[in-house]
Write a protein that holds these residues in place. Structure first.
Motif, PDB file in Angstrom:
ATOM      1  N   ARG A 280       5.706  -0.311  -2.403  1.00 46.15           N
ATOM      2  CA  ARG A 280       4.276   0.027  -2.428  1.00 46.15           C
ATOM      3  C   ARG A 280       4.079   1.529  -2.580  1.00 46.15           C
ATOM      4  O   ARG A 280       3.306   1.972  -3.431  1.00 46.15           O
ATOM      5  CB  ARG A 280       3.616  -0.470  -1.140  1.00 46.15           C
ATOM      6  CG  ARG A 280       2.209   0.050  -0.973  1.00 46.15           C
ATOM      7  CD  ARG A 280       1.557  -0.475   0.271  1.00 46.15           C
ATOM      8  NE  ARG A 280       1.223  -1.890   0.133  1.00 46.15           N
ATOM      9  CZ  ARG A 280       0.688  -2.608   1.124  1.00 46.15           C
ATOM     10  NH1 ARG A 280       0.481  -2.059   2.299  1.00 46.15           N
ATOM     11  NH2 ARG A 280       0.398  -3.866   0.933  1.00 46.15           N
ATOM     12  N   THR A 281       4.793   2.322  -1.781  1.00 49.85           N
ATOM     13  CA  THR A 281       4.655   3.773  -1.876  1.00 49.85           C
ATOM     14  C   THR A 281       4.997   4.258  -3.274  1.00 49.85           C
ATOM     15  O   THR A 281       4.251   5.037  -3.885  1.00 49.85           O
ATOM     16  CB  THR A 281       5.600   4.446  -0.862  1.00 49.85           C
ATOM     17  OG1 THR A 281       5.481   3.765   0.366  1.00 49.85           O
ATOM     18  CG2 THR A 281       5.276   5.899  -0.702  1.00 49.85           C
ATOM     19  N   LEU A 282       6.124   3.784  -3.765  1.00 44.97           N
ATOM     20  CA  LEU A 282       6.583   4.209  -5.081  1.00 44.97           C
ATOM     21  C   LEU A 282       5.551   3.872  -6.151  1.00 44.97           C
ATOM     22  O   LEU A 282       5.178   4.696  -6.995  1.00 44.97           O
ATOM     23  CB  LEU A 282       7.897   3.482  -5.380  1.00 44.97           C
ATOM     24  CG  LEU A 282       8.992   4.245  -6.078  1.00 44.97           C
ATOM     25  CD1 LEU A 282       9.302   5.516  -5.321  1.00 44.97           C
ATOM     26  CD2 LEU A 282      10.231   3.391  -6.166  1.00 44.97           C
ATOM     27  N   LEU A 283       5.058   2.631  -6.097  1.00 44.98           N
ATOM     28  CA  LEU A 283       4.106   2.186  -7.109  1.00 44.98           C
ATOM     29  C   LEU A 283       2.784   2.931  -6.997  1.00 44.98           C
ATOM     30  O   LEU A 283       2.161   3.262  -8.011  1.00 44.98           O
ATOM     31  CB  LEU A 283       3.876   0.681  -6.982  1.00 44.98           C
ATOM     32  CG  LEU A 283       4.990  -0.183  -7.579  1.00 44.98           C
ATOM     33  CD1 LEU A 283       4.838  -1.631  -7.156  1.00 44.98           C
ATOM     34  CD2 LEU A 283       4.969  -0.090  -9.095  1.00 44.98           C
ATOM     35  N   LEU A 284       2.378   3.207  -5.754  1.00 45.54           N
ATOM     36  CA  LEU A 284       1.128   3.953  -5.561  1.00 45.54           C
ATOM     37  C   LEU A 284       1.220   5.310  -6.236  1.00 45.54           C
ATOM     38  O   LEU A 284       0.280   5.747  -6.918  1.00 45.54           O
ATOM     39  CB  LEU A 284       0.857   4.140  -4.074  1.00 45.54           C
ATOM     40  CG  LEU A 284      -0.020   3.100  -3.383  1.00 45.54           C
ATOM     41  CD1 LEU A 284      -0.248   3.510  -1.944  1.00 45.54           C
ATOM     42  CD2 LEU A 284      -1.340   2.944  -4.107  1.00 45.54           C
ATOM     43  N   ILE A 285       2.372   5.972  -6.049  1.00 45.63           N
ATOM     44  CA  ILE A 285       2.527   7.312  -6.624  1.00 45.63           C
ATOM     45  C   ILE A 285       2.435   7.244  -8.144  1.00 45.63           C
ATOM     46  O   ILE A 285       1.645   7.962  -8.774  1.00 45.63           O
ATOM     47  CB  ILE A 285       3.869   7.940  -6.194  1.00 45.63           C
ATOM     48  CG1 ILE A 285       3.864   8.171  -4.686  1.00 45.63           C
ATOM     49  CG2 ILE A 285       4.113   9.242  -6.928  1.00 45.63           C
ATOM     50  CD1 ILE A 285       5.209   8.537  -4.130  1.00 45.63           C
ATOM     51  N   ILE A 325      -0.879  -2.886  -4.044  1.00 45.36           N
ATOM     52  CA  ILE A 325      -1.682  -3.527  -2.992  1.00 45.36           C
ATOM     53  C   ILE A 325      -1.003  -4.833  -2.582  1.00 45.36           C
ATOM     54  O   ILE A 325      -0.785  -5.081  -1.402  1.00 45.36           O
ATOM     55  CB  ILE A 325      -3.119  -3.775  -3.495  1.00 45.36           C
ATOM     56  CG1 ILE A 325      -3.793  -2.430  -3.752  1.00 45.36           C
ATOM     57  CG2 ILE A 325      -3.908  -4.573  -2.477  1.00 45.36           C
ATOM     58  CD1 ILE A 325      -5.076  -2.532  -4.554  1.00 45.36           C
ATOM     59  N   GLY A 326      -0.702  -5.665  -3.596  1.00 44.95           N
ATOM     60  CA  GLY A 326       0.244  -6.748  -3.355  1.00 44.95           C
ATOM     61  C   GLY A 326      -0.250  -7.972  -2.629  1.00 44.95           C
ATOM     62  O   GLY A 326       0.550  -8.862  -2.343  1.00 44.95           O
ATOM     63  N   THR A 327      -1.533  -8.038  -2.275  1.00 46.73           N
ATOM     64  CA  THR A 327      -1.989  -9.275  -1.636  1.00 46.73           C
ATOM     65  C   THR A 327      -2.176 -10.348  -2.704  1.00 46.73           C
ATOM     66  O   THR A 327      -2.097 -10.081  -3.892  1.00 46.73           O
ATOM     67  CB  THR A 327      -3.329  -9.056  -0.922  1.00 46.73           C
ATOM     68  OG1 THR A 327      -4.260  -8.551  -1.877  1.00 46.73           O
ATOM     69  CG2 THR A 327      -3.181  -8.053   0.194  1.00 46.73           C
ATOM     70  N   ARG A 328      -2.454 -11.569  -2.255  1.00 47.49           N
ATOM     71  CA  ARG A 328      -2.630 -12.681  -3.190  1.00 47.49           C
ATOM     72  C   ARG A 328      -3.739 -12.387  -4.189  1.00 47.49           C
ATOM     73  O   ARG A 328      -3.569 -12.555  -5.399  1.00 47.49           O
ATOM     74  CB  ARG A 328      -2.986 -13.937  -2.392  1.00 47.49           C
ATOM     75  CG  ARG A 328      -2.074 -15.084  -2.646  1.00 47.49           C
ATOM     76  CD  ARG A 328      -2.591 -16.351  -2.030  1.00 47.49           C
ATOM     77  NE  ARG A 328      -2.885 -17.302  -3.090  1.00 47.49           N
ATOM     78  CZ  ARG A 328      -1.956 -17.878  -3.827  1.00 47.49           C
ATOM     79  NH1 ARG A 328      -0.689 -17.590  -3.617  1.00 47.49           N
ATOM     80  NH2 ARG A 328      -2.271 -18.713  -4.774  1.00 47.49           N
ATOM     81  N   ALA A 402     -11.819  -7.392  -8.268  1.00 49.08           N
ATOM     82  CA  ALA A 402     -10.923  -8.073  -7.321  1.00 49.08           C
ATOM     83  C   ALA A 402      -9.904  -7.104  -6.741  1.00 49.08           C
ATOM     84  O   ALA A 402      -9.624  -7.113  -5.543  1.00 49.08           O
ATOM     85  CB  ALA A 402     -10.214  -9.223  -8.036  1.00 49.08           C
ATOM     86  N   MET A 403      -9.362  -6.220  -7.600  1.00 46.02           N
ATOM     87  CA  MET A 403      -8.368  -5.252  -7.100  1.00 46.02           C
ATOM     88  C   MET A 403      -8.999  -4.315  -6.087  1.00 46.02           C
ATOM     89  O   MET A 403      -8.391  -3.997  -5.061  1.00 46.02           O
ATOM     90  CB  MET A 403      -7.813  -4.447  -8.265  1.00 46.02           C
ATOM     91  CG  MET A 403      -6.685  -5.126  -8.997  1.00 46.02           C
ATOM     92  SD  MET A 403      -5.988  -3.969 -10.171  1.00 46.02           S
ATOM     93  CE  MET A 403      -5.948  -4.948 -11.623  1.00 46.02           C
ATOM     94  N   VAL A 404     -10.218  -3.876  -6.357  1.00 44.82           N
ATOM     95  CA  VAL A 404     -10.887  -2.967  -5.429  1.00 44.82           C
ATOM     96  C   VAL A 404     -11.096  -3.660  -4.082  1.00 44.82           C
ATOM     97  O   VAL A 404     -10.799  -3.093  -3.023  1.00 44.82           O
ATOM     98  CB  VAL A 404     -12.236  -2.509  -6.024  1.00 44.82           C
ATOM     99  CG1 VAL A 404     -13.054  -1.779  -4.980  1.00 44.82           C
ATOM    100  CG2 VAL A 404     -11.996  -1.615  -7.227  1.00 44.82           C
ATOM    101  N   ARG A 405     -11.552  -4.901  -4.139  1.00 46.38           N
ATOM    102  CA  ARG A 405     -11.765  -5.632  -2.884  1.00 46.38           C
ATOM    103  C   ARG A 405     -10.457  -5.776  -2.110  1.00 46.38           C
ATOM    104  O   ARG A 405     -10.379  -5.513  -0.920  1.00 46.38           O
ATOM    105  CB  ARG A 405     -12.332  -7.026  -3.195  1.00 46.38           C
ATOM    106  CG  ARG A 405     -13.848  -7.057  -3.292  1.00 46.38           C
ATOM    107  CD  ARG A 405     -14.335  -8.452  -3.598  1.00 46.38           C
ATOM    108  NE  ARG A 405     -13.802  -9.455  -2.674  1.00 46.38           N
ATOM    109  CZ  ARG A 405     -13.720 -10.755  -2.964  1.00 46.38           C
ATOM    110  NH1 ARG A 405     -14.120 -11.190  -4.144  1.00 46.38           N
ATOM    111  NH2 ARG A 405     -13.240 -11.600  -2.085  1.00 46.38           N
ATOM    112  N   ALA A 406      -9.414  -6.154  -2.832  1.00 48.94           N
ATOM    113  CA  ALA A 406      -8.117  -6.335  -2.174  1.00 48.94           C
ATOM    114  C   ALA A 406      -7.626  -5.016  -1.597  1.00 48.94           C
ATOM    115  O   ALA A 406      -7.064  -4.971  -0.492  1.00 48.94           O
ATOM    116  CB  ALA A 406      -7.105  -6.884  -3.167  1.00 48.94           C
ATOM    117  N   GLY A 407      -7.873  -3.930  -2.331  1.00 48.01           N
ATOM    118  CA  GLY A 407      -7.411  -2.625  -1.878  1.00 48.01           C
ATOM    119  C   GLY A 407      -8.078  -2.224  -0.577  1.00 48.01           C
ATOM    120  O   GLY A 407      -7.414  -1.799   0.383  1.00 48.01           O
TER     121      GLY A 407
END
Lengths: 504, 316, 219
Positions: A280-285, A325-328, A402-407
């Motif tokens: 997650r950290t790596l991907l966020l960067i 973010i990685g949730t469903r 959807a991504m924003v909500r999940a985030g």
């Protein structure tokens, strides 16, 4: 038997078509071989989607494997390849008419594009990480000549950068594969299947965390280079800007996603072996860096195709953000976003390519008042760009929401907010340029009139019927999926299970 | 401390003192022959020294005690180094100070004094030579330390005698990446330290290129003889040290009988190395001054890799 | 192969691999770089052969022969032909001067020793202990690729990177599965072919293979 045929078809059909082009050349009779092959890939993908939605299927002695995620990726490949290949005959005809392509060039174009589609299909069908790597590297080699096919200084420069950066990046991924193989062997995975996705995922918990950490970092960096993610993104605008428009559509719409597919698979393993934090950290960067780079360089963009290329970097960044973010919810959005982006980007590149061919340039300031001169073309260019900017009713609107909500739900609100702000910058930059190109009422403004128009501008700006139909179908699909995920829902559910690690 | 050790130590000092000018003679002779000249003969450096020693001592106006002391310090340091380094025997009574760091410091001491003397003359050439010499020295010292350190890591001691003895007992050690890298690094710094091509040209008096010669330009008579003799001894000691670190065979331990063999072996090794060096110089051009740091950075890298390899690679 | 001799041969092969990499970073003469690349290929083949003999894998030894042919003969010959056709024999001033790049190489070596600690700790053996050295070769190749301006030196850098990766693969687990190895070699060969063709095209359109001329595409 049926399964094996279906599994090999997405690779075999384009390979056969490539052989056909190699033998017969690109002529009136064979021009429709390419769309036919793409349609074949799409058909096989649909069948596989039905077949593999409930459980994974393997074939060719375990070499090929299709699960829901594979089927979804094949659908994307087919869905983008079909319009791109439908546009190819008219594209090549225009190039031939302008004297920029010889029959030998056309033949090579036919062989290489089919090889390109075949290797992408192999990449997603491969049951082993190693074969995936080979297939992804093969796409680089095949497309190098497509990028450099015009043989101008710019094209050669773009091809060189493309091959060097992508090969070096993908070499890092190979190093990661080697280390992952090492970790797998020491987790008592038998040698023959130590790189199989299924085996790796099943044994992920017993992989040595320290070695796996190095391997995952290298894999994300390496496949990230091929996916156009920062910091190894420099090749992307050049290559996508110089390649023929249908190839740009394929590279931008699918090739990037195929590389991202590898990252998705790696993340499943990394999450089990290392916990969710590391990947997650790596991907966020890389995600935020990519979106930031795209936004910064879009602000002063002067070239239409490069603008689209930077938009690809932005969308890859958003996809990486969703993956982080990685949730469903987020992962389902990522998968749908891949499809929507592929379709919208294909339509935009095809329209932009037509504009470039008609006006002889792709400089934004040379394109003026397109709306009055070429209503059909400007409708597709405008709609494609609006879809890419995330306007409803297109898919990308739904998935970004959807991504924003999940985030926000996972406490990554700050990252999502940052990405949103940058997306806003992108939106402002692109819409300003779009308005400049499409609107206005002076078709004979000094800037536009002074430029040499290769071919007859009046007829050139009107897209052929097939091209119109291809772009229309792409846009319609993008909108339809945006409004209702039907009929993808069961497949999407199964694929989301796989990328969230719920099922192998 | 054994009698053989004492005799050996004395013998190696005497051998170095007497043989160093002959080594220079051999090298010049090899060069001359390869260049198609007859050459002045092996004993010519001794004849030169004799001629210089007969002249009256003379020093430039305005030079101080430093200028007069430098040749003495240089020669003294070289002599002590010749006694300390395991050239002929590993059982020297001075073995206790035959520490790697001490030897390097000894050799550096002489160089520093010579550079100071060069500055003391207050001439343009003296200052230029001194500053160039300091550049080379600053780049060479870390490399020497690192590479010998790499060799000492597997022995567990920085004592030169022990390093040589261990290599003697375990010849396999010579053929390892550590030795390979350290040998390349040491060869380069030996060349730089002794002022040979491609770093410096020992026979030039061209103002643009000279380093060592620029510093000693103002010396004449017995002082010059001392400087020349000391330089020859440095060359011999460094070549001998290099030879014994990587091919210590023939060196004498505590046995008195081995001593003549050891003397012969040492002479042969140094002559072969010197001959090879001279032959190599014929085919090489001097590097431009600003390329010298490149060469020395390269040798530093090798030495560093040697140290890393000595810690990380599995020993046999 | 017996224990001591095995470790010895292994260390020597790895050392030669590294030395060739360092010297390639050092030299500017393109012909010398190509020669060093051939030497490195031979060292890699020797490394694989030693590992194969030690483990008694006939297949690995056969693979070593293949590597020798490909990396010590075929690829260097291709590079040589490209160089002779190009007519440029020296590296122009690299982006980072040679002295600094040698110091950078020292830092890269330390980095790779630090990074590969977990690999060595997971399965300490003479082979895995040599992994840091192989990784250093990878990083050196990457460095050459990034800092050199001649098309040919960049290709050589890419290939050295690949040599290093292959070395890591064999040192960790005596190689990846055969089909992957085959695909890898094929891909490398094709990549070099592509780059060679591109090099000649660059020369055709730019009149030189100095990649500094490639700066028309930018934002």
């Amino acid at each position: 038997m049926m399964t094996t045929i279906l599994l090999t078809a997405p690779v075999a059909v384009p390979v056969l078509a490539a052989c056909g082009y190699a033998a017969l050349g690109w002529r009136r009779g064979t021009a429709w071989l390419a769309p036919a092959a793409a349609a074949g890939v799409l058909a096989a993908a649909v069948c596989l989607a039905v077949l593999a939605a409930d459980r994974p299927r393997t074939g060719l002695g375990g070499l090929l494997r299709a699960d829901a995620l594979t089927a979804l990726m094949l659908l994307v490949i087919g869905a983008v390849a079909l319009p791109a290949m439908l546009a190819s005959p008219s594209y090549l005809a225009a190039e031939r008419a302008a004297g920029r392509a010889t029959p030998a060039d056309a033949r090579r174009y036919g062989v290489l594009t089919q090889g390109f589609i075949a290797s992408m299909a192999l990449a997603v069908l491969a049951s082993s990480l190693g074969v995936l790597w080979v297939a992804v590297e093969a796409t680089t080699i095949v497309t190098a000549f497509l990028v450099g096919h015009r043989r101008t200084r710019n094209a050669v420069e773009a091809a060189w950068k493309y091959v060097v950066i992508c090969s070096a990046g993908i070499a890092l991924a190979l190093l990661g594969i080697v280390l992952l193989h090492f970790a797998a062997r020491h987790a008592h995975v038998p040698s023959s299947g130590a790189l199989d996705w299924a085996r790796l995922t099943a044994h992920a918990a017993s992989l040595d965390p320290d070695v796996t950490r190095i391997a995952v970092a290298l894999l994300i960096l390496g496949f990230g280079a091929k996916a156009g993610l920062a910091p190894l993104h420099a090749w992307l605008p050049d290559a996508h800007g110089q390649a023929p428009a249908p190839v740009s559509a394929l590279m931008s719409g699918v090739l990037l996603s195929v590389a991202l597919y590898a990252v998705l698979r790696v993340k499943v393993i990394a999450d089990v072996a290392l916990g969710a934090g590391f990947a997650r950290t790596l991907l966020l960067i890389v995600a935020l860096a990519s979106v930031a780079v795209a936004a910064a360089l879009l602000l002063a963009q002067r070239d239409l195709k490069r603008m689209l290329a930077y938009s690809s970097i932005e969308h890859m960044g958003l996809l990486a953000l969703g993956t982080a973010i990685g949730t469903r919810l987020a992962m389902a959005a990522v998968l749908l976003h891949i499809l929507g982006h592929g379709l919208a980007k294909a339509v935009s590149f095809l329209a932009a390519g037509r504009v470039q061919q008609s006006l002889g340039t792709s400089r934004i300031d040379a394109v003026r008042a397109l709306g009055g001169r070429a209503p059909v073309l400007s409708f597709f260019l405008g709609a494609g760009l609006l879809a890419l900017l995330g306007f409803p009713p297109f898919t990308l609107f739904a998935t970004e929401v959807a991504m924003v909500r999940a985030g926000f739900a996972t406490g990554l609100g700050w990252a999502v907010t940052a990405a949103l702000v940058l997306t806003l910058v992108v939106m402002a930059a692109v819409s300003a340029r779009m308005a400049g190109m499409l609107l206005g009422s002076r078709p004979d403004a000094p800037g536009a009139a002074a430029l040499p128009a290769t071919g007859s501008a009046a007829t050139g700006l009107r897209p052929p019927r097939v091209l119109t139909a291809a772009m229309g179908a792409g846009l319609a699909a993008c909108a339809l999926i945006g409004v209702t995920a039907w009929p993808l829902r069961p497949l999407l559910d199964a694929a989301t299970d796989i990328v969230t690690g719920v099922s192998g | 401390m054994s009698a053989a050790g004492t005799v050996g130590a004395v013998a190696q000092v005497l051998l170095v003192a007497a043989g160093a000018p002959l080594l220079v003679g051999v090298m010049r002779q090899v060069r001359a022959r390869l260049e198609g000249r007859a050459g002045a003969g092996v004993a010519q450096p001794w004849r030169d020294l004799r001629k210089l020693l007969r002249k009256e001592p003379i020093a430039p106006h305005g030079t101080g005690v430093l200028f007069r002391a430098a040749p003495l310090v240089l020669a003294g340091a070289a002599l002590v180094a010749a006694g300390v380094v395991p050239l002929v025997t590993t059982a020297s009574p001075l073995d206790g100070i035959a520490d790697l760091f001490a030897v390097i410091a000894l050799l550096a001491l002489g160089t520093v004094f010579l550079a100071l003397a060069g500055l003391d003359t207050a001439t343009a050439f003296g200052g230029m030579g001194a500053s160039r010499e300091m550049v080379v020295l600053a780049l060479v010292e870390p490399t020497i330390l690192l590479s010998v350190f790499a060799l000492s890591a597997r022995v567990g001691s920085t004592n030169l005698g022990e390093i040589v003895t261990t290599t003697l007992h375990d010849p396999q050690l010579v053929v390892s990446p550590v030795s390979l890298l350290a040998a390349v690094a040491l060869a380069i710094v030996t060349i730089a330290e002794t002022g040979r091509i491609p770093v410096d040209n020992p026979s030039t008096h061209l103002e643009l290129t000279m380093i060592h010669e620029a510093m000693v330009l103002e010396y004449a008579g017995p002082d010059l003889a001392l400087v020349e003799w000391a330089s020859a001894m440095r060359l011999t000691v460094l070549l001998g040290l290099f030879a014994n670190l990587f091919a210590p065979w023939g060196i004498a331990g505590t046995s008195l009988l081995m001593l003549p063999v050891a003397l012969l072996a040492f002479s042969a090794k140094v002559v072969v190395l010197g001959g090879a060096l001279a032959a190599g110089e014929v085919f090489m051009a001097k590097l431009r001054m600003f390329r010298v740091p490149e060469l020395l950075a390269g040798s530093f890298l090798m030495a560093l890799l040697a140290v890393a390899a000595s810690f990380f690679l599995a020993g046999p | 192969m017996s224990g001591g001799l095995y470790v010895h041969a292994l260390d020597m092969a790895v050392g030669a691999l590294l030395l060739a990499g360092v010297l390639a970073l050092w030299r500017r003469d393109l012909a010398a770089i190509v020669r060093l690349f051939a030497v490195q290929g031979a060292a890699l083949a020797a490394l694989v052969a030693v590992l194969g003999l030690h483990e008694g894998h006939a297949a690995t030894v056969a693979l070593a022969a293949g590597i020798l042919v490909l990396r010590a003969a075929v690829l260097p010959l291709m590079l040589r032909r490209a160089m002779l056709a190009g007519g440029a024999f020296r590296e122009t001033e690299p982006l980072v001067n040679v002295a600094s790049s040698l110091v950078a190489a020292a830092l890269l070596a330390l980095l790779s020793f630090a990074v590969t600690r977990p690999v060595v700790e997971l399965a300490p053996s003479p082979a895995t202990r040599a992994v840091p050295v192989a990784l250093t070769v990878v990083l050196l190749g990457f460095f050459v690729l990034v800092t050199r301006r001649r098309a040919l030196s960049q290709v050589a850098g890419f290939l050295m990177m690949d040599n290093g990766i292959t070395a890591v693969a064999f040192l960790t687990t005596t190689g990846v599965p055969f089909i992957v190895e085959l695909g890898m070699s094929l891909d490398v060969l094709l990549a070099v072919l592509v780059l060679q063709i591109l090099t000649s095209r660059i020369r055709d359109v730019f009149g030189d293979s100095d990649l500094d001329d490639l700066r028309e595409l930018h934002d």
